[in-house]
Scaffold this motif. Structure first.
Motif, PDB file in Angstrom:
ATOM      1  N   ASP A 208       7.416  -0.665 -21.160  1.00 18.20           N
ATOM      2  CA  ASP A 208       7.328   0.158 -19.945  1.00 18.20           C
ATOM      3  C   ASP A 208       7.455  -0.707 -18.699  1.00 18.20           C
ATOM      4  OD1 ASP A 208       6.945   2.368 -21.483  1.00 18.20           O
ATOM      5  OD2 ASP A 208       4.814   2.628 -21.011  1.00 18.20           O
ATOM      6  N   GLU A 209       8.143  -0.170 -17.696  1.00 18.66           N
ATOM      7  CA  GLU A 209       8.244  -0.825 -16.399  1.00 18.66           C
ATOM      8  C   GLU A 209       7.360  -0.101 -15.391  1.00 18.66           C
ATOM      9  OE1 GLU A 209      12.390  -0.906 -15.347  1.00 18.66           O
ATOM     10  OE2 GLU A 209      12.689  -2.841 -16.362  1.00 18.66           O
ATOM     11  N   ILE A 210       6.806  -0.860 -14.457  1.00 18.72           N
ATOM     12  CA  ILE A 210       5.919  -0.283 -13.455  1.00 18.72           C
ATOM     13  C   ILE A 210       5.941  -1.166 -12.215  1.00 18.72           C
ATOM     14  CG2 ILE A 210       3.905  -1.523 -14.375  1.00 18.72           C
ATOM     15  CD1 ILE A 210       2.185   0.889 -13.579  1.00 18.72           C
ATOM     16  N   ARG A 211       5.839  -0.544 -11.049  1.00 17.25           N
ATOM     17  CA  ARG A 211       5.723  -1.313  -9.810  1.00 17.25           C
ATOM     18  C   ARG A 211       4.368  -2.018  -9.810  1.00 17.25           C
ATOM     19  NH1 ARG A 211       9.496  -2.518  -6.213  1.00 17.25           N
ATOM     20  NH2 ARG A 211       8.004  -2.241  -4.516  1.00 17.25           N
ATOM     21  N   ARG A 212       4.379  -3.284  -9.429  1.00 16.62           N
ATOM     22  CA  ARG A 212       3.137  -4.033  -9.519  1.00 16.62           C
ATOM     23  C   ARG A 212       2.055  -3.443  -8.618  1.00 16.62           C
ATOM     24  NH1 ARG A 212       1.865 -10.572  -9.713  1.00 16.62           N
ATOM     25  NH2 ARG A 212      -0.401 -10.242  -9.802  1.00 16.62           N
ATOM     26  N   VAL A 213       2.434  -2.921  -7.483  1.00 13.88           N
ATOM     27  CA  VAL A 213       1.439  -2.331  -6.593  1.00 13.88           C
ATOM     28  C   VAL A 213       0.776  -1.126  -7.263  1.00 13.88           C
ATOM     29  CG1 VAL A 213       3.158  -0.881  -5.423  1.00 13.88           C
ATOM     30  CG2 VAL A 213       1.038  -1.486  -4.260  1.00 13.88           C
ATOM     31  N   GLU A 214       1.563  -0.353  -8.023  1.00 14.41           N
ATOM     32  CA  GLU A 214       0.986   0.791  -8.742  1.00 14.41           C
ATOM     33  C   GLU A 214       0.108   0.317  -9.890  1.00 14.41           C
ATOM     34  OE1 GLU A 214       2.339   4.582 -11.533  1.00 14.41           O
ATOM     35  OE2 GLU A 214       3.865   3.453 -10.437  1.00 14.41           O
ATOM     36  N   LEU A 215       0.527  -0.753 -10.573  1.00 10.37           N
ATOM     37  CA  LEU A 215      -0.250  -1.313 -11.678  1.00 10.37           C
ATOM     38  C   LEU A 215      -1.673  -1.638 -11.229  1.00 10.37           C
ATOM     39  CD1 LEU A 215      -0.275  -2.529 -14.606  1.00 10.37           C
ATOM     40  CD2 LEU A 215       0.449  -4.679 -13.543  1.00 10.37           C
ATOM     41  N   HIS A 216      -1.799  -2.304 -10.070  1.00  9.75           N
ATOM     42  CA  HIS A 216      -3.132  -2.692  -9.597  1.00  9.75           C
ATOM     43  C   HIS A 216      -3.905  -1.502  -9.034  1.00  9.75           C
ATOM     44  CE1 HIS A 216      -2.514  -6.914 -10.375  1.00  9.75           C
ATOM     45  NE2 HIS A 216      -1.343  -6.851  -9.781  1.00  9.75           N
ATOM     46  N   ALA A 217      -3.176  -0.538  -8.507  1.00 10.06           N
ATOM     47  CA  ALA A 217      -3.860   0.664  -8.014  1.00 10.06           C
ATOM     48  C   ALA A 217      -4.523   1.413  -9.173  1.00 10.06           C
ATOM     49  CB  ALA A 217      -2.861   1.570  -7.297  1.00 10.06           C
ATOM     50  N   ARG A 218      -3.919   1.345 -10.355  1.00  8.08           N
ATOM     51  CA  ARG A 218      -4.449   2.059 -11.513  1.00  8.08           C
ATOM     52  C   ARG A 218      -5.513   1.278 -12.278  1.00  8.08           C
ATOM     53  NH1 ARG A 218       0.950   3.962 -14.543  1.00  8.08           N
ATOM     54  NH2 ARG A 218      -0.559   4.464 -16.192  1.00  8.08           N
ATOM     55  N   PHE A 219      -5.334  -0.062 -12.358  1.00  5.24           N
ATOM     56  CA  PHE A 219      -6.211  -0.835 -13.228  1.00  5.24           C
ATOM     57  C   PHE A 219      -7.034  -1.891 -12.504  1.00  5.24           C
ATOM     58  CE2 PHE A 219      -2.592   0.521 -15.882  1.00  5.24           C
ATOM     59  CZ  PHE A 219      -3.281   1.312 -16.804  1.00  5.24           C
ATOM     60  N   GLY A 220      -6.799  -2.062 -11.198  1.00  3.48           N
ATOM     61  CA  GLY A 220      -7.602  -2.993 -10.424  1.00  3.48           C
ATOM     62  C   GLY A 220      -6.999  -4.379 -10.347  1.00  3.48           C
ATOM     63  N   GLY A 221      -7.671  -5.256  -9.587  1.00  5.08           N
ATOM     64  CA  GLY A 221      -7.236  -6.640  -9.471  1.00  5.08           C
ATOM     65  C   GLY A 221      -6.285  -6.881  -8.320  1.00  5.08           C
ATOM     66  N   SER A 222      -6.128  -8.156  -7.978  1.00  2.92           N
ATOM     67  CA  SER A 222      -5.270  -8.569  -6.867  1.00  2.92           C
ATOM     68  C   SER A 222      -3.817  -8.645  -7.302  1.00  2.92           C
ATOM     69  CB  SER A 222      -5.720  -9.938  -6.351  1.00  2.92           C
ATOM     70  OG  SER A 222      -4.761 -10.494  -5.472  1.00  2.92           O
ATOM     71  N   SER A 223      -2.924  -8.317  -6.383  1.00  2.41           N
ATOM     72  CA  SER A 223      -1.487  -8.375  -6.667  1.00  2.41           C
ATOM     73  C   SER A 223      -0.888  -9.721  -6.283  1.00  2.41           C
ATOM     74  CB  SER A 223      -0.752  -7.262  -5.908  1.00  2.41           C
ATOM     75  OG  SER A 223      -0.916  -7.437  -4.507  1.00  2.41           O
ATOM     76  N   GLN A 224      -1.713 -10.688  -5.906  1.00  2.00           N
ATOM     77  CA  GLN A 224      -1.210 -11.959  -5.405  1.00  2.00           C
ATOM     78  C   GLN A 224      -1.186 -13.068  -6.449  1.00  2.00           C
ATOM     79  OE1 GLN A 224       0.067 -12.041  -2.265  1.00  2.00           O
ATOM     80  NE2 GLN A 224      -0.424  -9.843  -2.360  1.00  2.00           N
ATOM     81  N   ASN A 225      -1.940 -12.927  -7.530  1.00  2.00           N
ATOM     82  CA  ASN A 225      -2.101 -14.023  -8.483  1.00  2.00           C
ATOM     83  C   ASN A 225      -1.332 -13.784  -9.772  1.00  2.00           C
ATOM     84  OD1 ASN A 225      -3.920 -15.249  -6.670  1.00  2.00           O
ATOM     85  ND2 ASN A 225      -5.621 -14.063  -7.506  1.00  2.00           N
ATOM     86  N   GLY A 226      -1.134 -14.874 -10.529  1.00  4.48           N
ATOM     87  CA  GLY A 226      -0.457 -14.771 -11.817  1.00  4.48           C
ATOM     88  C   GLY A 226      -1.389 -14.418 -12.943  1.00  4.48           C
ATOM     89  N   ILE A 227      -2.689 -14.654 -12.764  1.00  2.00           N
ATOM     90  CA  ILE A 227      -3.714 -14.283 -13.736  1.00  2.00           C
ATOM     91  C   ILE A 227      -4.727 -13.424 -12.996  1.00  2.00           C
ATOM     92  CG2 ILE A 227      -5.458 -15.105 -15.360  1.00  2.00           C
ATOM     93  CD1 ILE A 227      -3.973 -17.793 -15.418  1.00  2.00           C
ATOM     94  N   VAL A 228      -4.907 -12.198 -13.434  1.00  2.00           N
ATOM     95  CA  VAL A 228      -5.721 -11.245 -12.683  1.00  2.00           C
ATOM     96  C   VAL A 228      -6.748 -10.583 -13.605  1.00  2.00           C
ATOM     97  CG1 VAL A 228      -5.705  -9.199 -11.224  1.00  2.00           C
ATOM     98  CG2 VAL A 228      -3.755 -10.781 -11.173  1.00  2.00           C
TER      99      VAL A 228
END
Length: 454
Positions: free
Chosen positions: A152-172
């Motif tokens: 599945d593909e997803i916009r990263r901003v939506e990914l964090h909106a749904r599951f939490g965490g920062s969108s700036q790091n490689g490990i979240v």
């Protein structure tokens, strides 16, 4: 029958060292209820500390006894104690974290929370035992909150909106969900000294975080290392910005969770020490038809000296003389495919780690596993190769109109039974001189009278 919670203080008893050394947990010291515990009673094992939670469950096999504990794993107090014999039915892959149980109203009166320093064991009521069982079922099964499937593909901003965490790091680390999101992207990672590698044995080596200086086991790196103890699932994504693709759930190799390597820092400069986490797939098979299989064939270097194999490497083809032979066989077969008008393919990050594949003009796919053979390893190589190519074929069957399988070996096997066995399971076994059989996808035995000598 009664139910109990056995508690472990990791500062007093090295439970992880006990497991790492391959010791079988067959008893546990107790300070209370000496005359109440009995054969057949259920227990759960609670490990305290920063990552407190349930680590295992099982049953007692007898009444309490008195004796001297094994002193090797005790930090203090090695005097004789009461102990209860037991058998562990299951060590949990992911520990049930304390927070999951403290949030359950059925555990409101549990003595492990009201009297955490009381001696082991703690008696569990029927309701408390059911709460623990339910939490174990969540840890062992599917995450009811996670709704992405591999591919599945997803916009990263939506990914964090749904599951939490920062969108700036490689490990979240995501809160409040029990997930750690990790992102790999060769296009941007190399400039920061991140050289993640997909390995021929199906594992993935992921470079830890830290762009300058030696990487330390802190923050995101520590979160990955302790993901089993914290009960968090590792979710791997391809891409770092914009739209990313979910590559499934992974876990750390239990025998060798990480190694150290050298890499340049962000912006260049002297080499520094980096952490390479050894990840193995848990639920990472991509079946969606809209995810195309493979990329243009990338010929492996036949002269490149192989790196030392990990102790757990099961495939003799990945080390020594066999690796050079393997790569030469693979490259020659790829050239033959291209000469015959097929599109030769190497695996992409969304694919299982097959050696080679090719696609015809009608979109039909053939996936191939290559194996070198010696007299000493022939049976093992054929057995391993057949299992691998069947696995690849099964994983790719949902993503291609047709997916056939070829096991390509260095020479004709000593025993004809291997050809017949492969034919029975729908795999073409072939070798140099039998190229027509491989590319035709014919399941007839190469070299037999039915083939007519082609």
């Amino acid at each position: 029958m009664s139910a109990w919670l056995l508690s472990c203080n990791p500062k007093k008893f090295d439970i992880e060292g006990h497991r790492r050394d391959g010791e079988v947990l067959s008893s546990w010291t107790i300070a209370r209820y000496v005359h109440d515990v009995a054969a057949g009673d259920e227990f759960v094992l609670w490990v305290g500390g920063l990552n407190a939670g349930v680590a295992a469950f099982g049953r007692f096999t007898g009444a309490a006894e008195y004796g001297q504990p094994d002193p090797r794993y005790w930090a203090e107090d090695q005097s004789p104690k009461h102990f209860v014999p037991l058998v562990v039915d299951k060590w949990l892959d992911l520990r049930v974290p304390k927070a999951r149980l403290t949030g359950d109203p059925r555990m409101g009166a549990a003595t492990i929370f009201r009297q955490p320093f009381a001696g082991s064991p703690h008696r569990l009521t029927t309701e408390e035992l059911q709460a623990v069982r339910d939490a174990i079922e969540v840890a062992e099964g599917e995450d009811p909150v996670w709704d992405l499937s591999p591919g599945d593909e997803i916009r990263r901003v939506e990914l964090h909106a749904r599951f939490g965490g920062s969108s700036q790091n490689g490990i979240v680390s995501c809160e409040p969900t029990d997930n750690i999101l990790i992102f790999t992207a060769a296009s941007s990672g190399h400039q920061h000294g991140y050289y993640d590698t997909w390995n021929e044995d199906g594992t993935f080596h992921y470079t830890g975080e830290g762009q300058t200086g030696d990487q330390r086991m802190a923050r995101g790196n520590k979160a990955i290392l302790e993901h089993r103890e914290t009960g968090k699932r590792l979710r791997l994504f391809n891409g770092a910005r914009g739209t990313v693709r979910y590559l499934g759930e992974w876990t750390l190799d239990a025998e060798e969770p990480y190694t150290k390597a050298e890499a340049p820092p962000s912006g260049g400069g002297d080499l520094r020490s980096v952490i390479l986490f050894h990840l193995v797939p848990v639920k990472a098979t991509i079946t969606a038809r809209d995810v195309e299989v493979g990329q243009d064939y990338v010929a492996p270097d036949e002269t490149l000296a192989p790196a030392p194999a990990a102790p757990s490497t099961p495939d003799p083809d990945l080390v020594g003389r066999n690796l050079s032979t393997h790569r030469k066989l693979q490259n020659l077969l790829a050239e033959e495919a291209q000469k015959r008008g097929f599109v030769a393919l190497s695996p992409d990050v969304s694919d299982p780690e097959f050696d080679l594949a090719w696609r015809d003009t009608e979109g039909r796919l053939t996936v191939c596993e290559v194996k070198s053979l010696t007299r000493a390893n022939e049976a093992r190589q054929l057995r391993t190769g057949l299992g691998q190519v069947l696995d690849y074929q099964d994983q790719l069957s949902g993503r291609a109109p047709e997916a056939s399988a070829v096991l390509w070996v260095e020479r004709e096997p000593s025993e004809e039974r291997w050809v017949k066995l492969c034919r029975r399971v729908g795999v073409t076994l072939a070798w140099p001189g039998e190229e027509k059989s491989a590319f035709r996808g014919d399941q007839t035995s190469p070299g037999s009278s039915a083939v007519g000598g082609v």
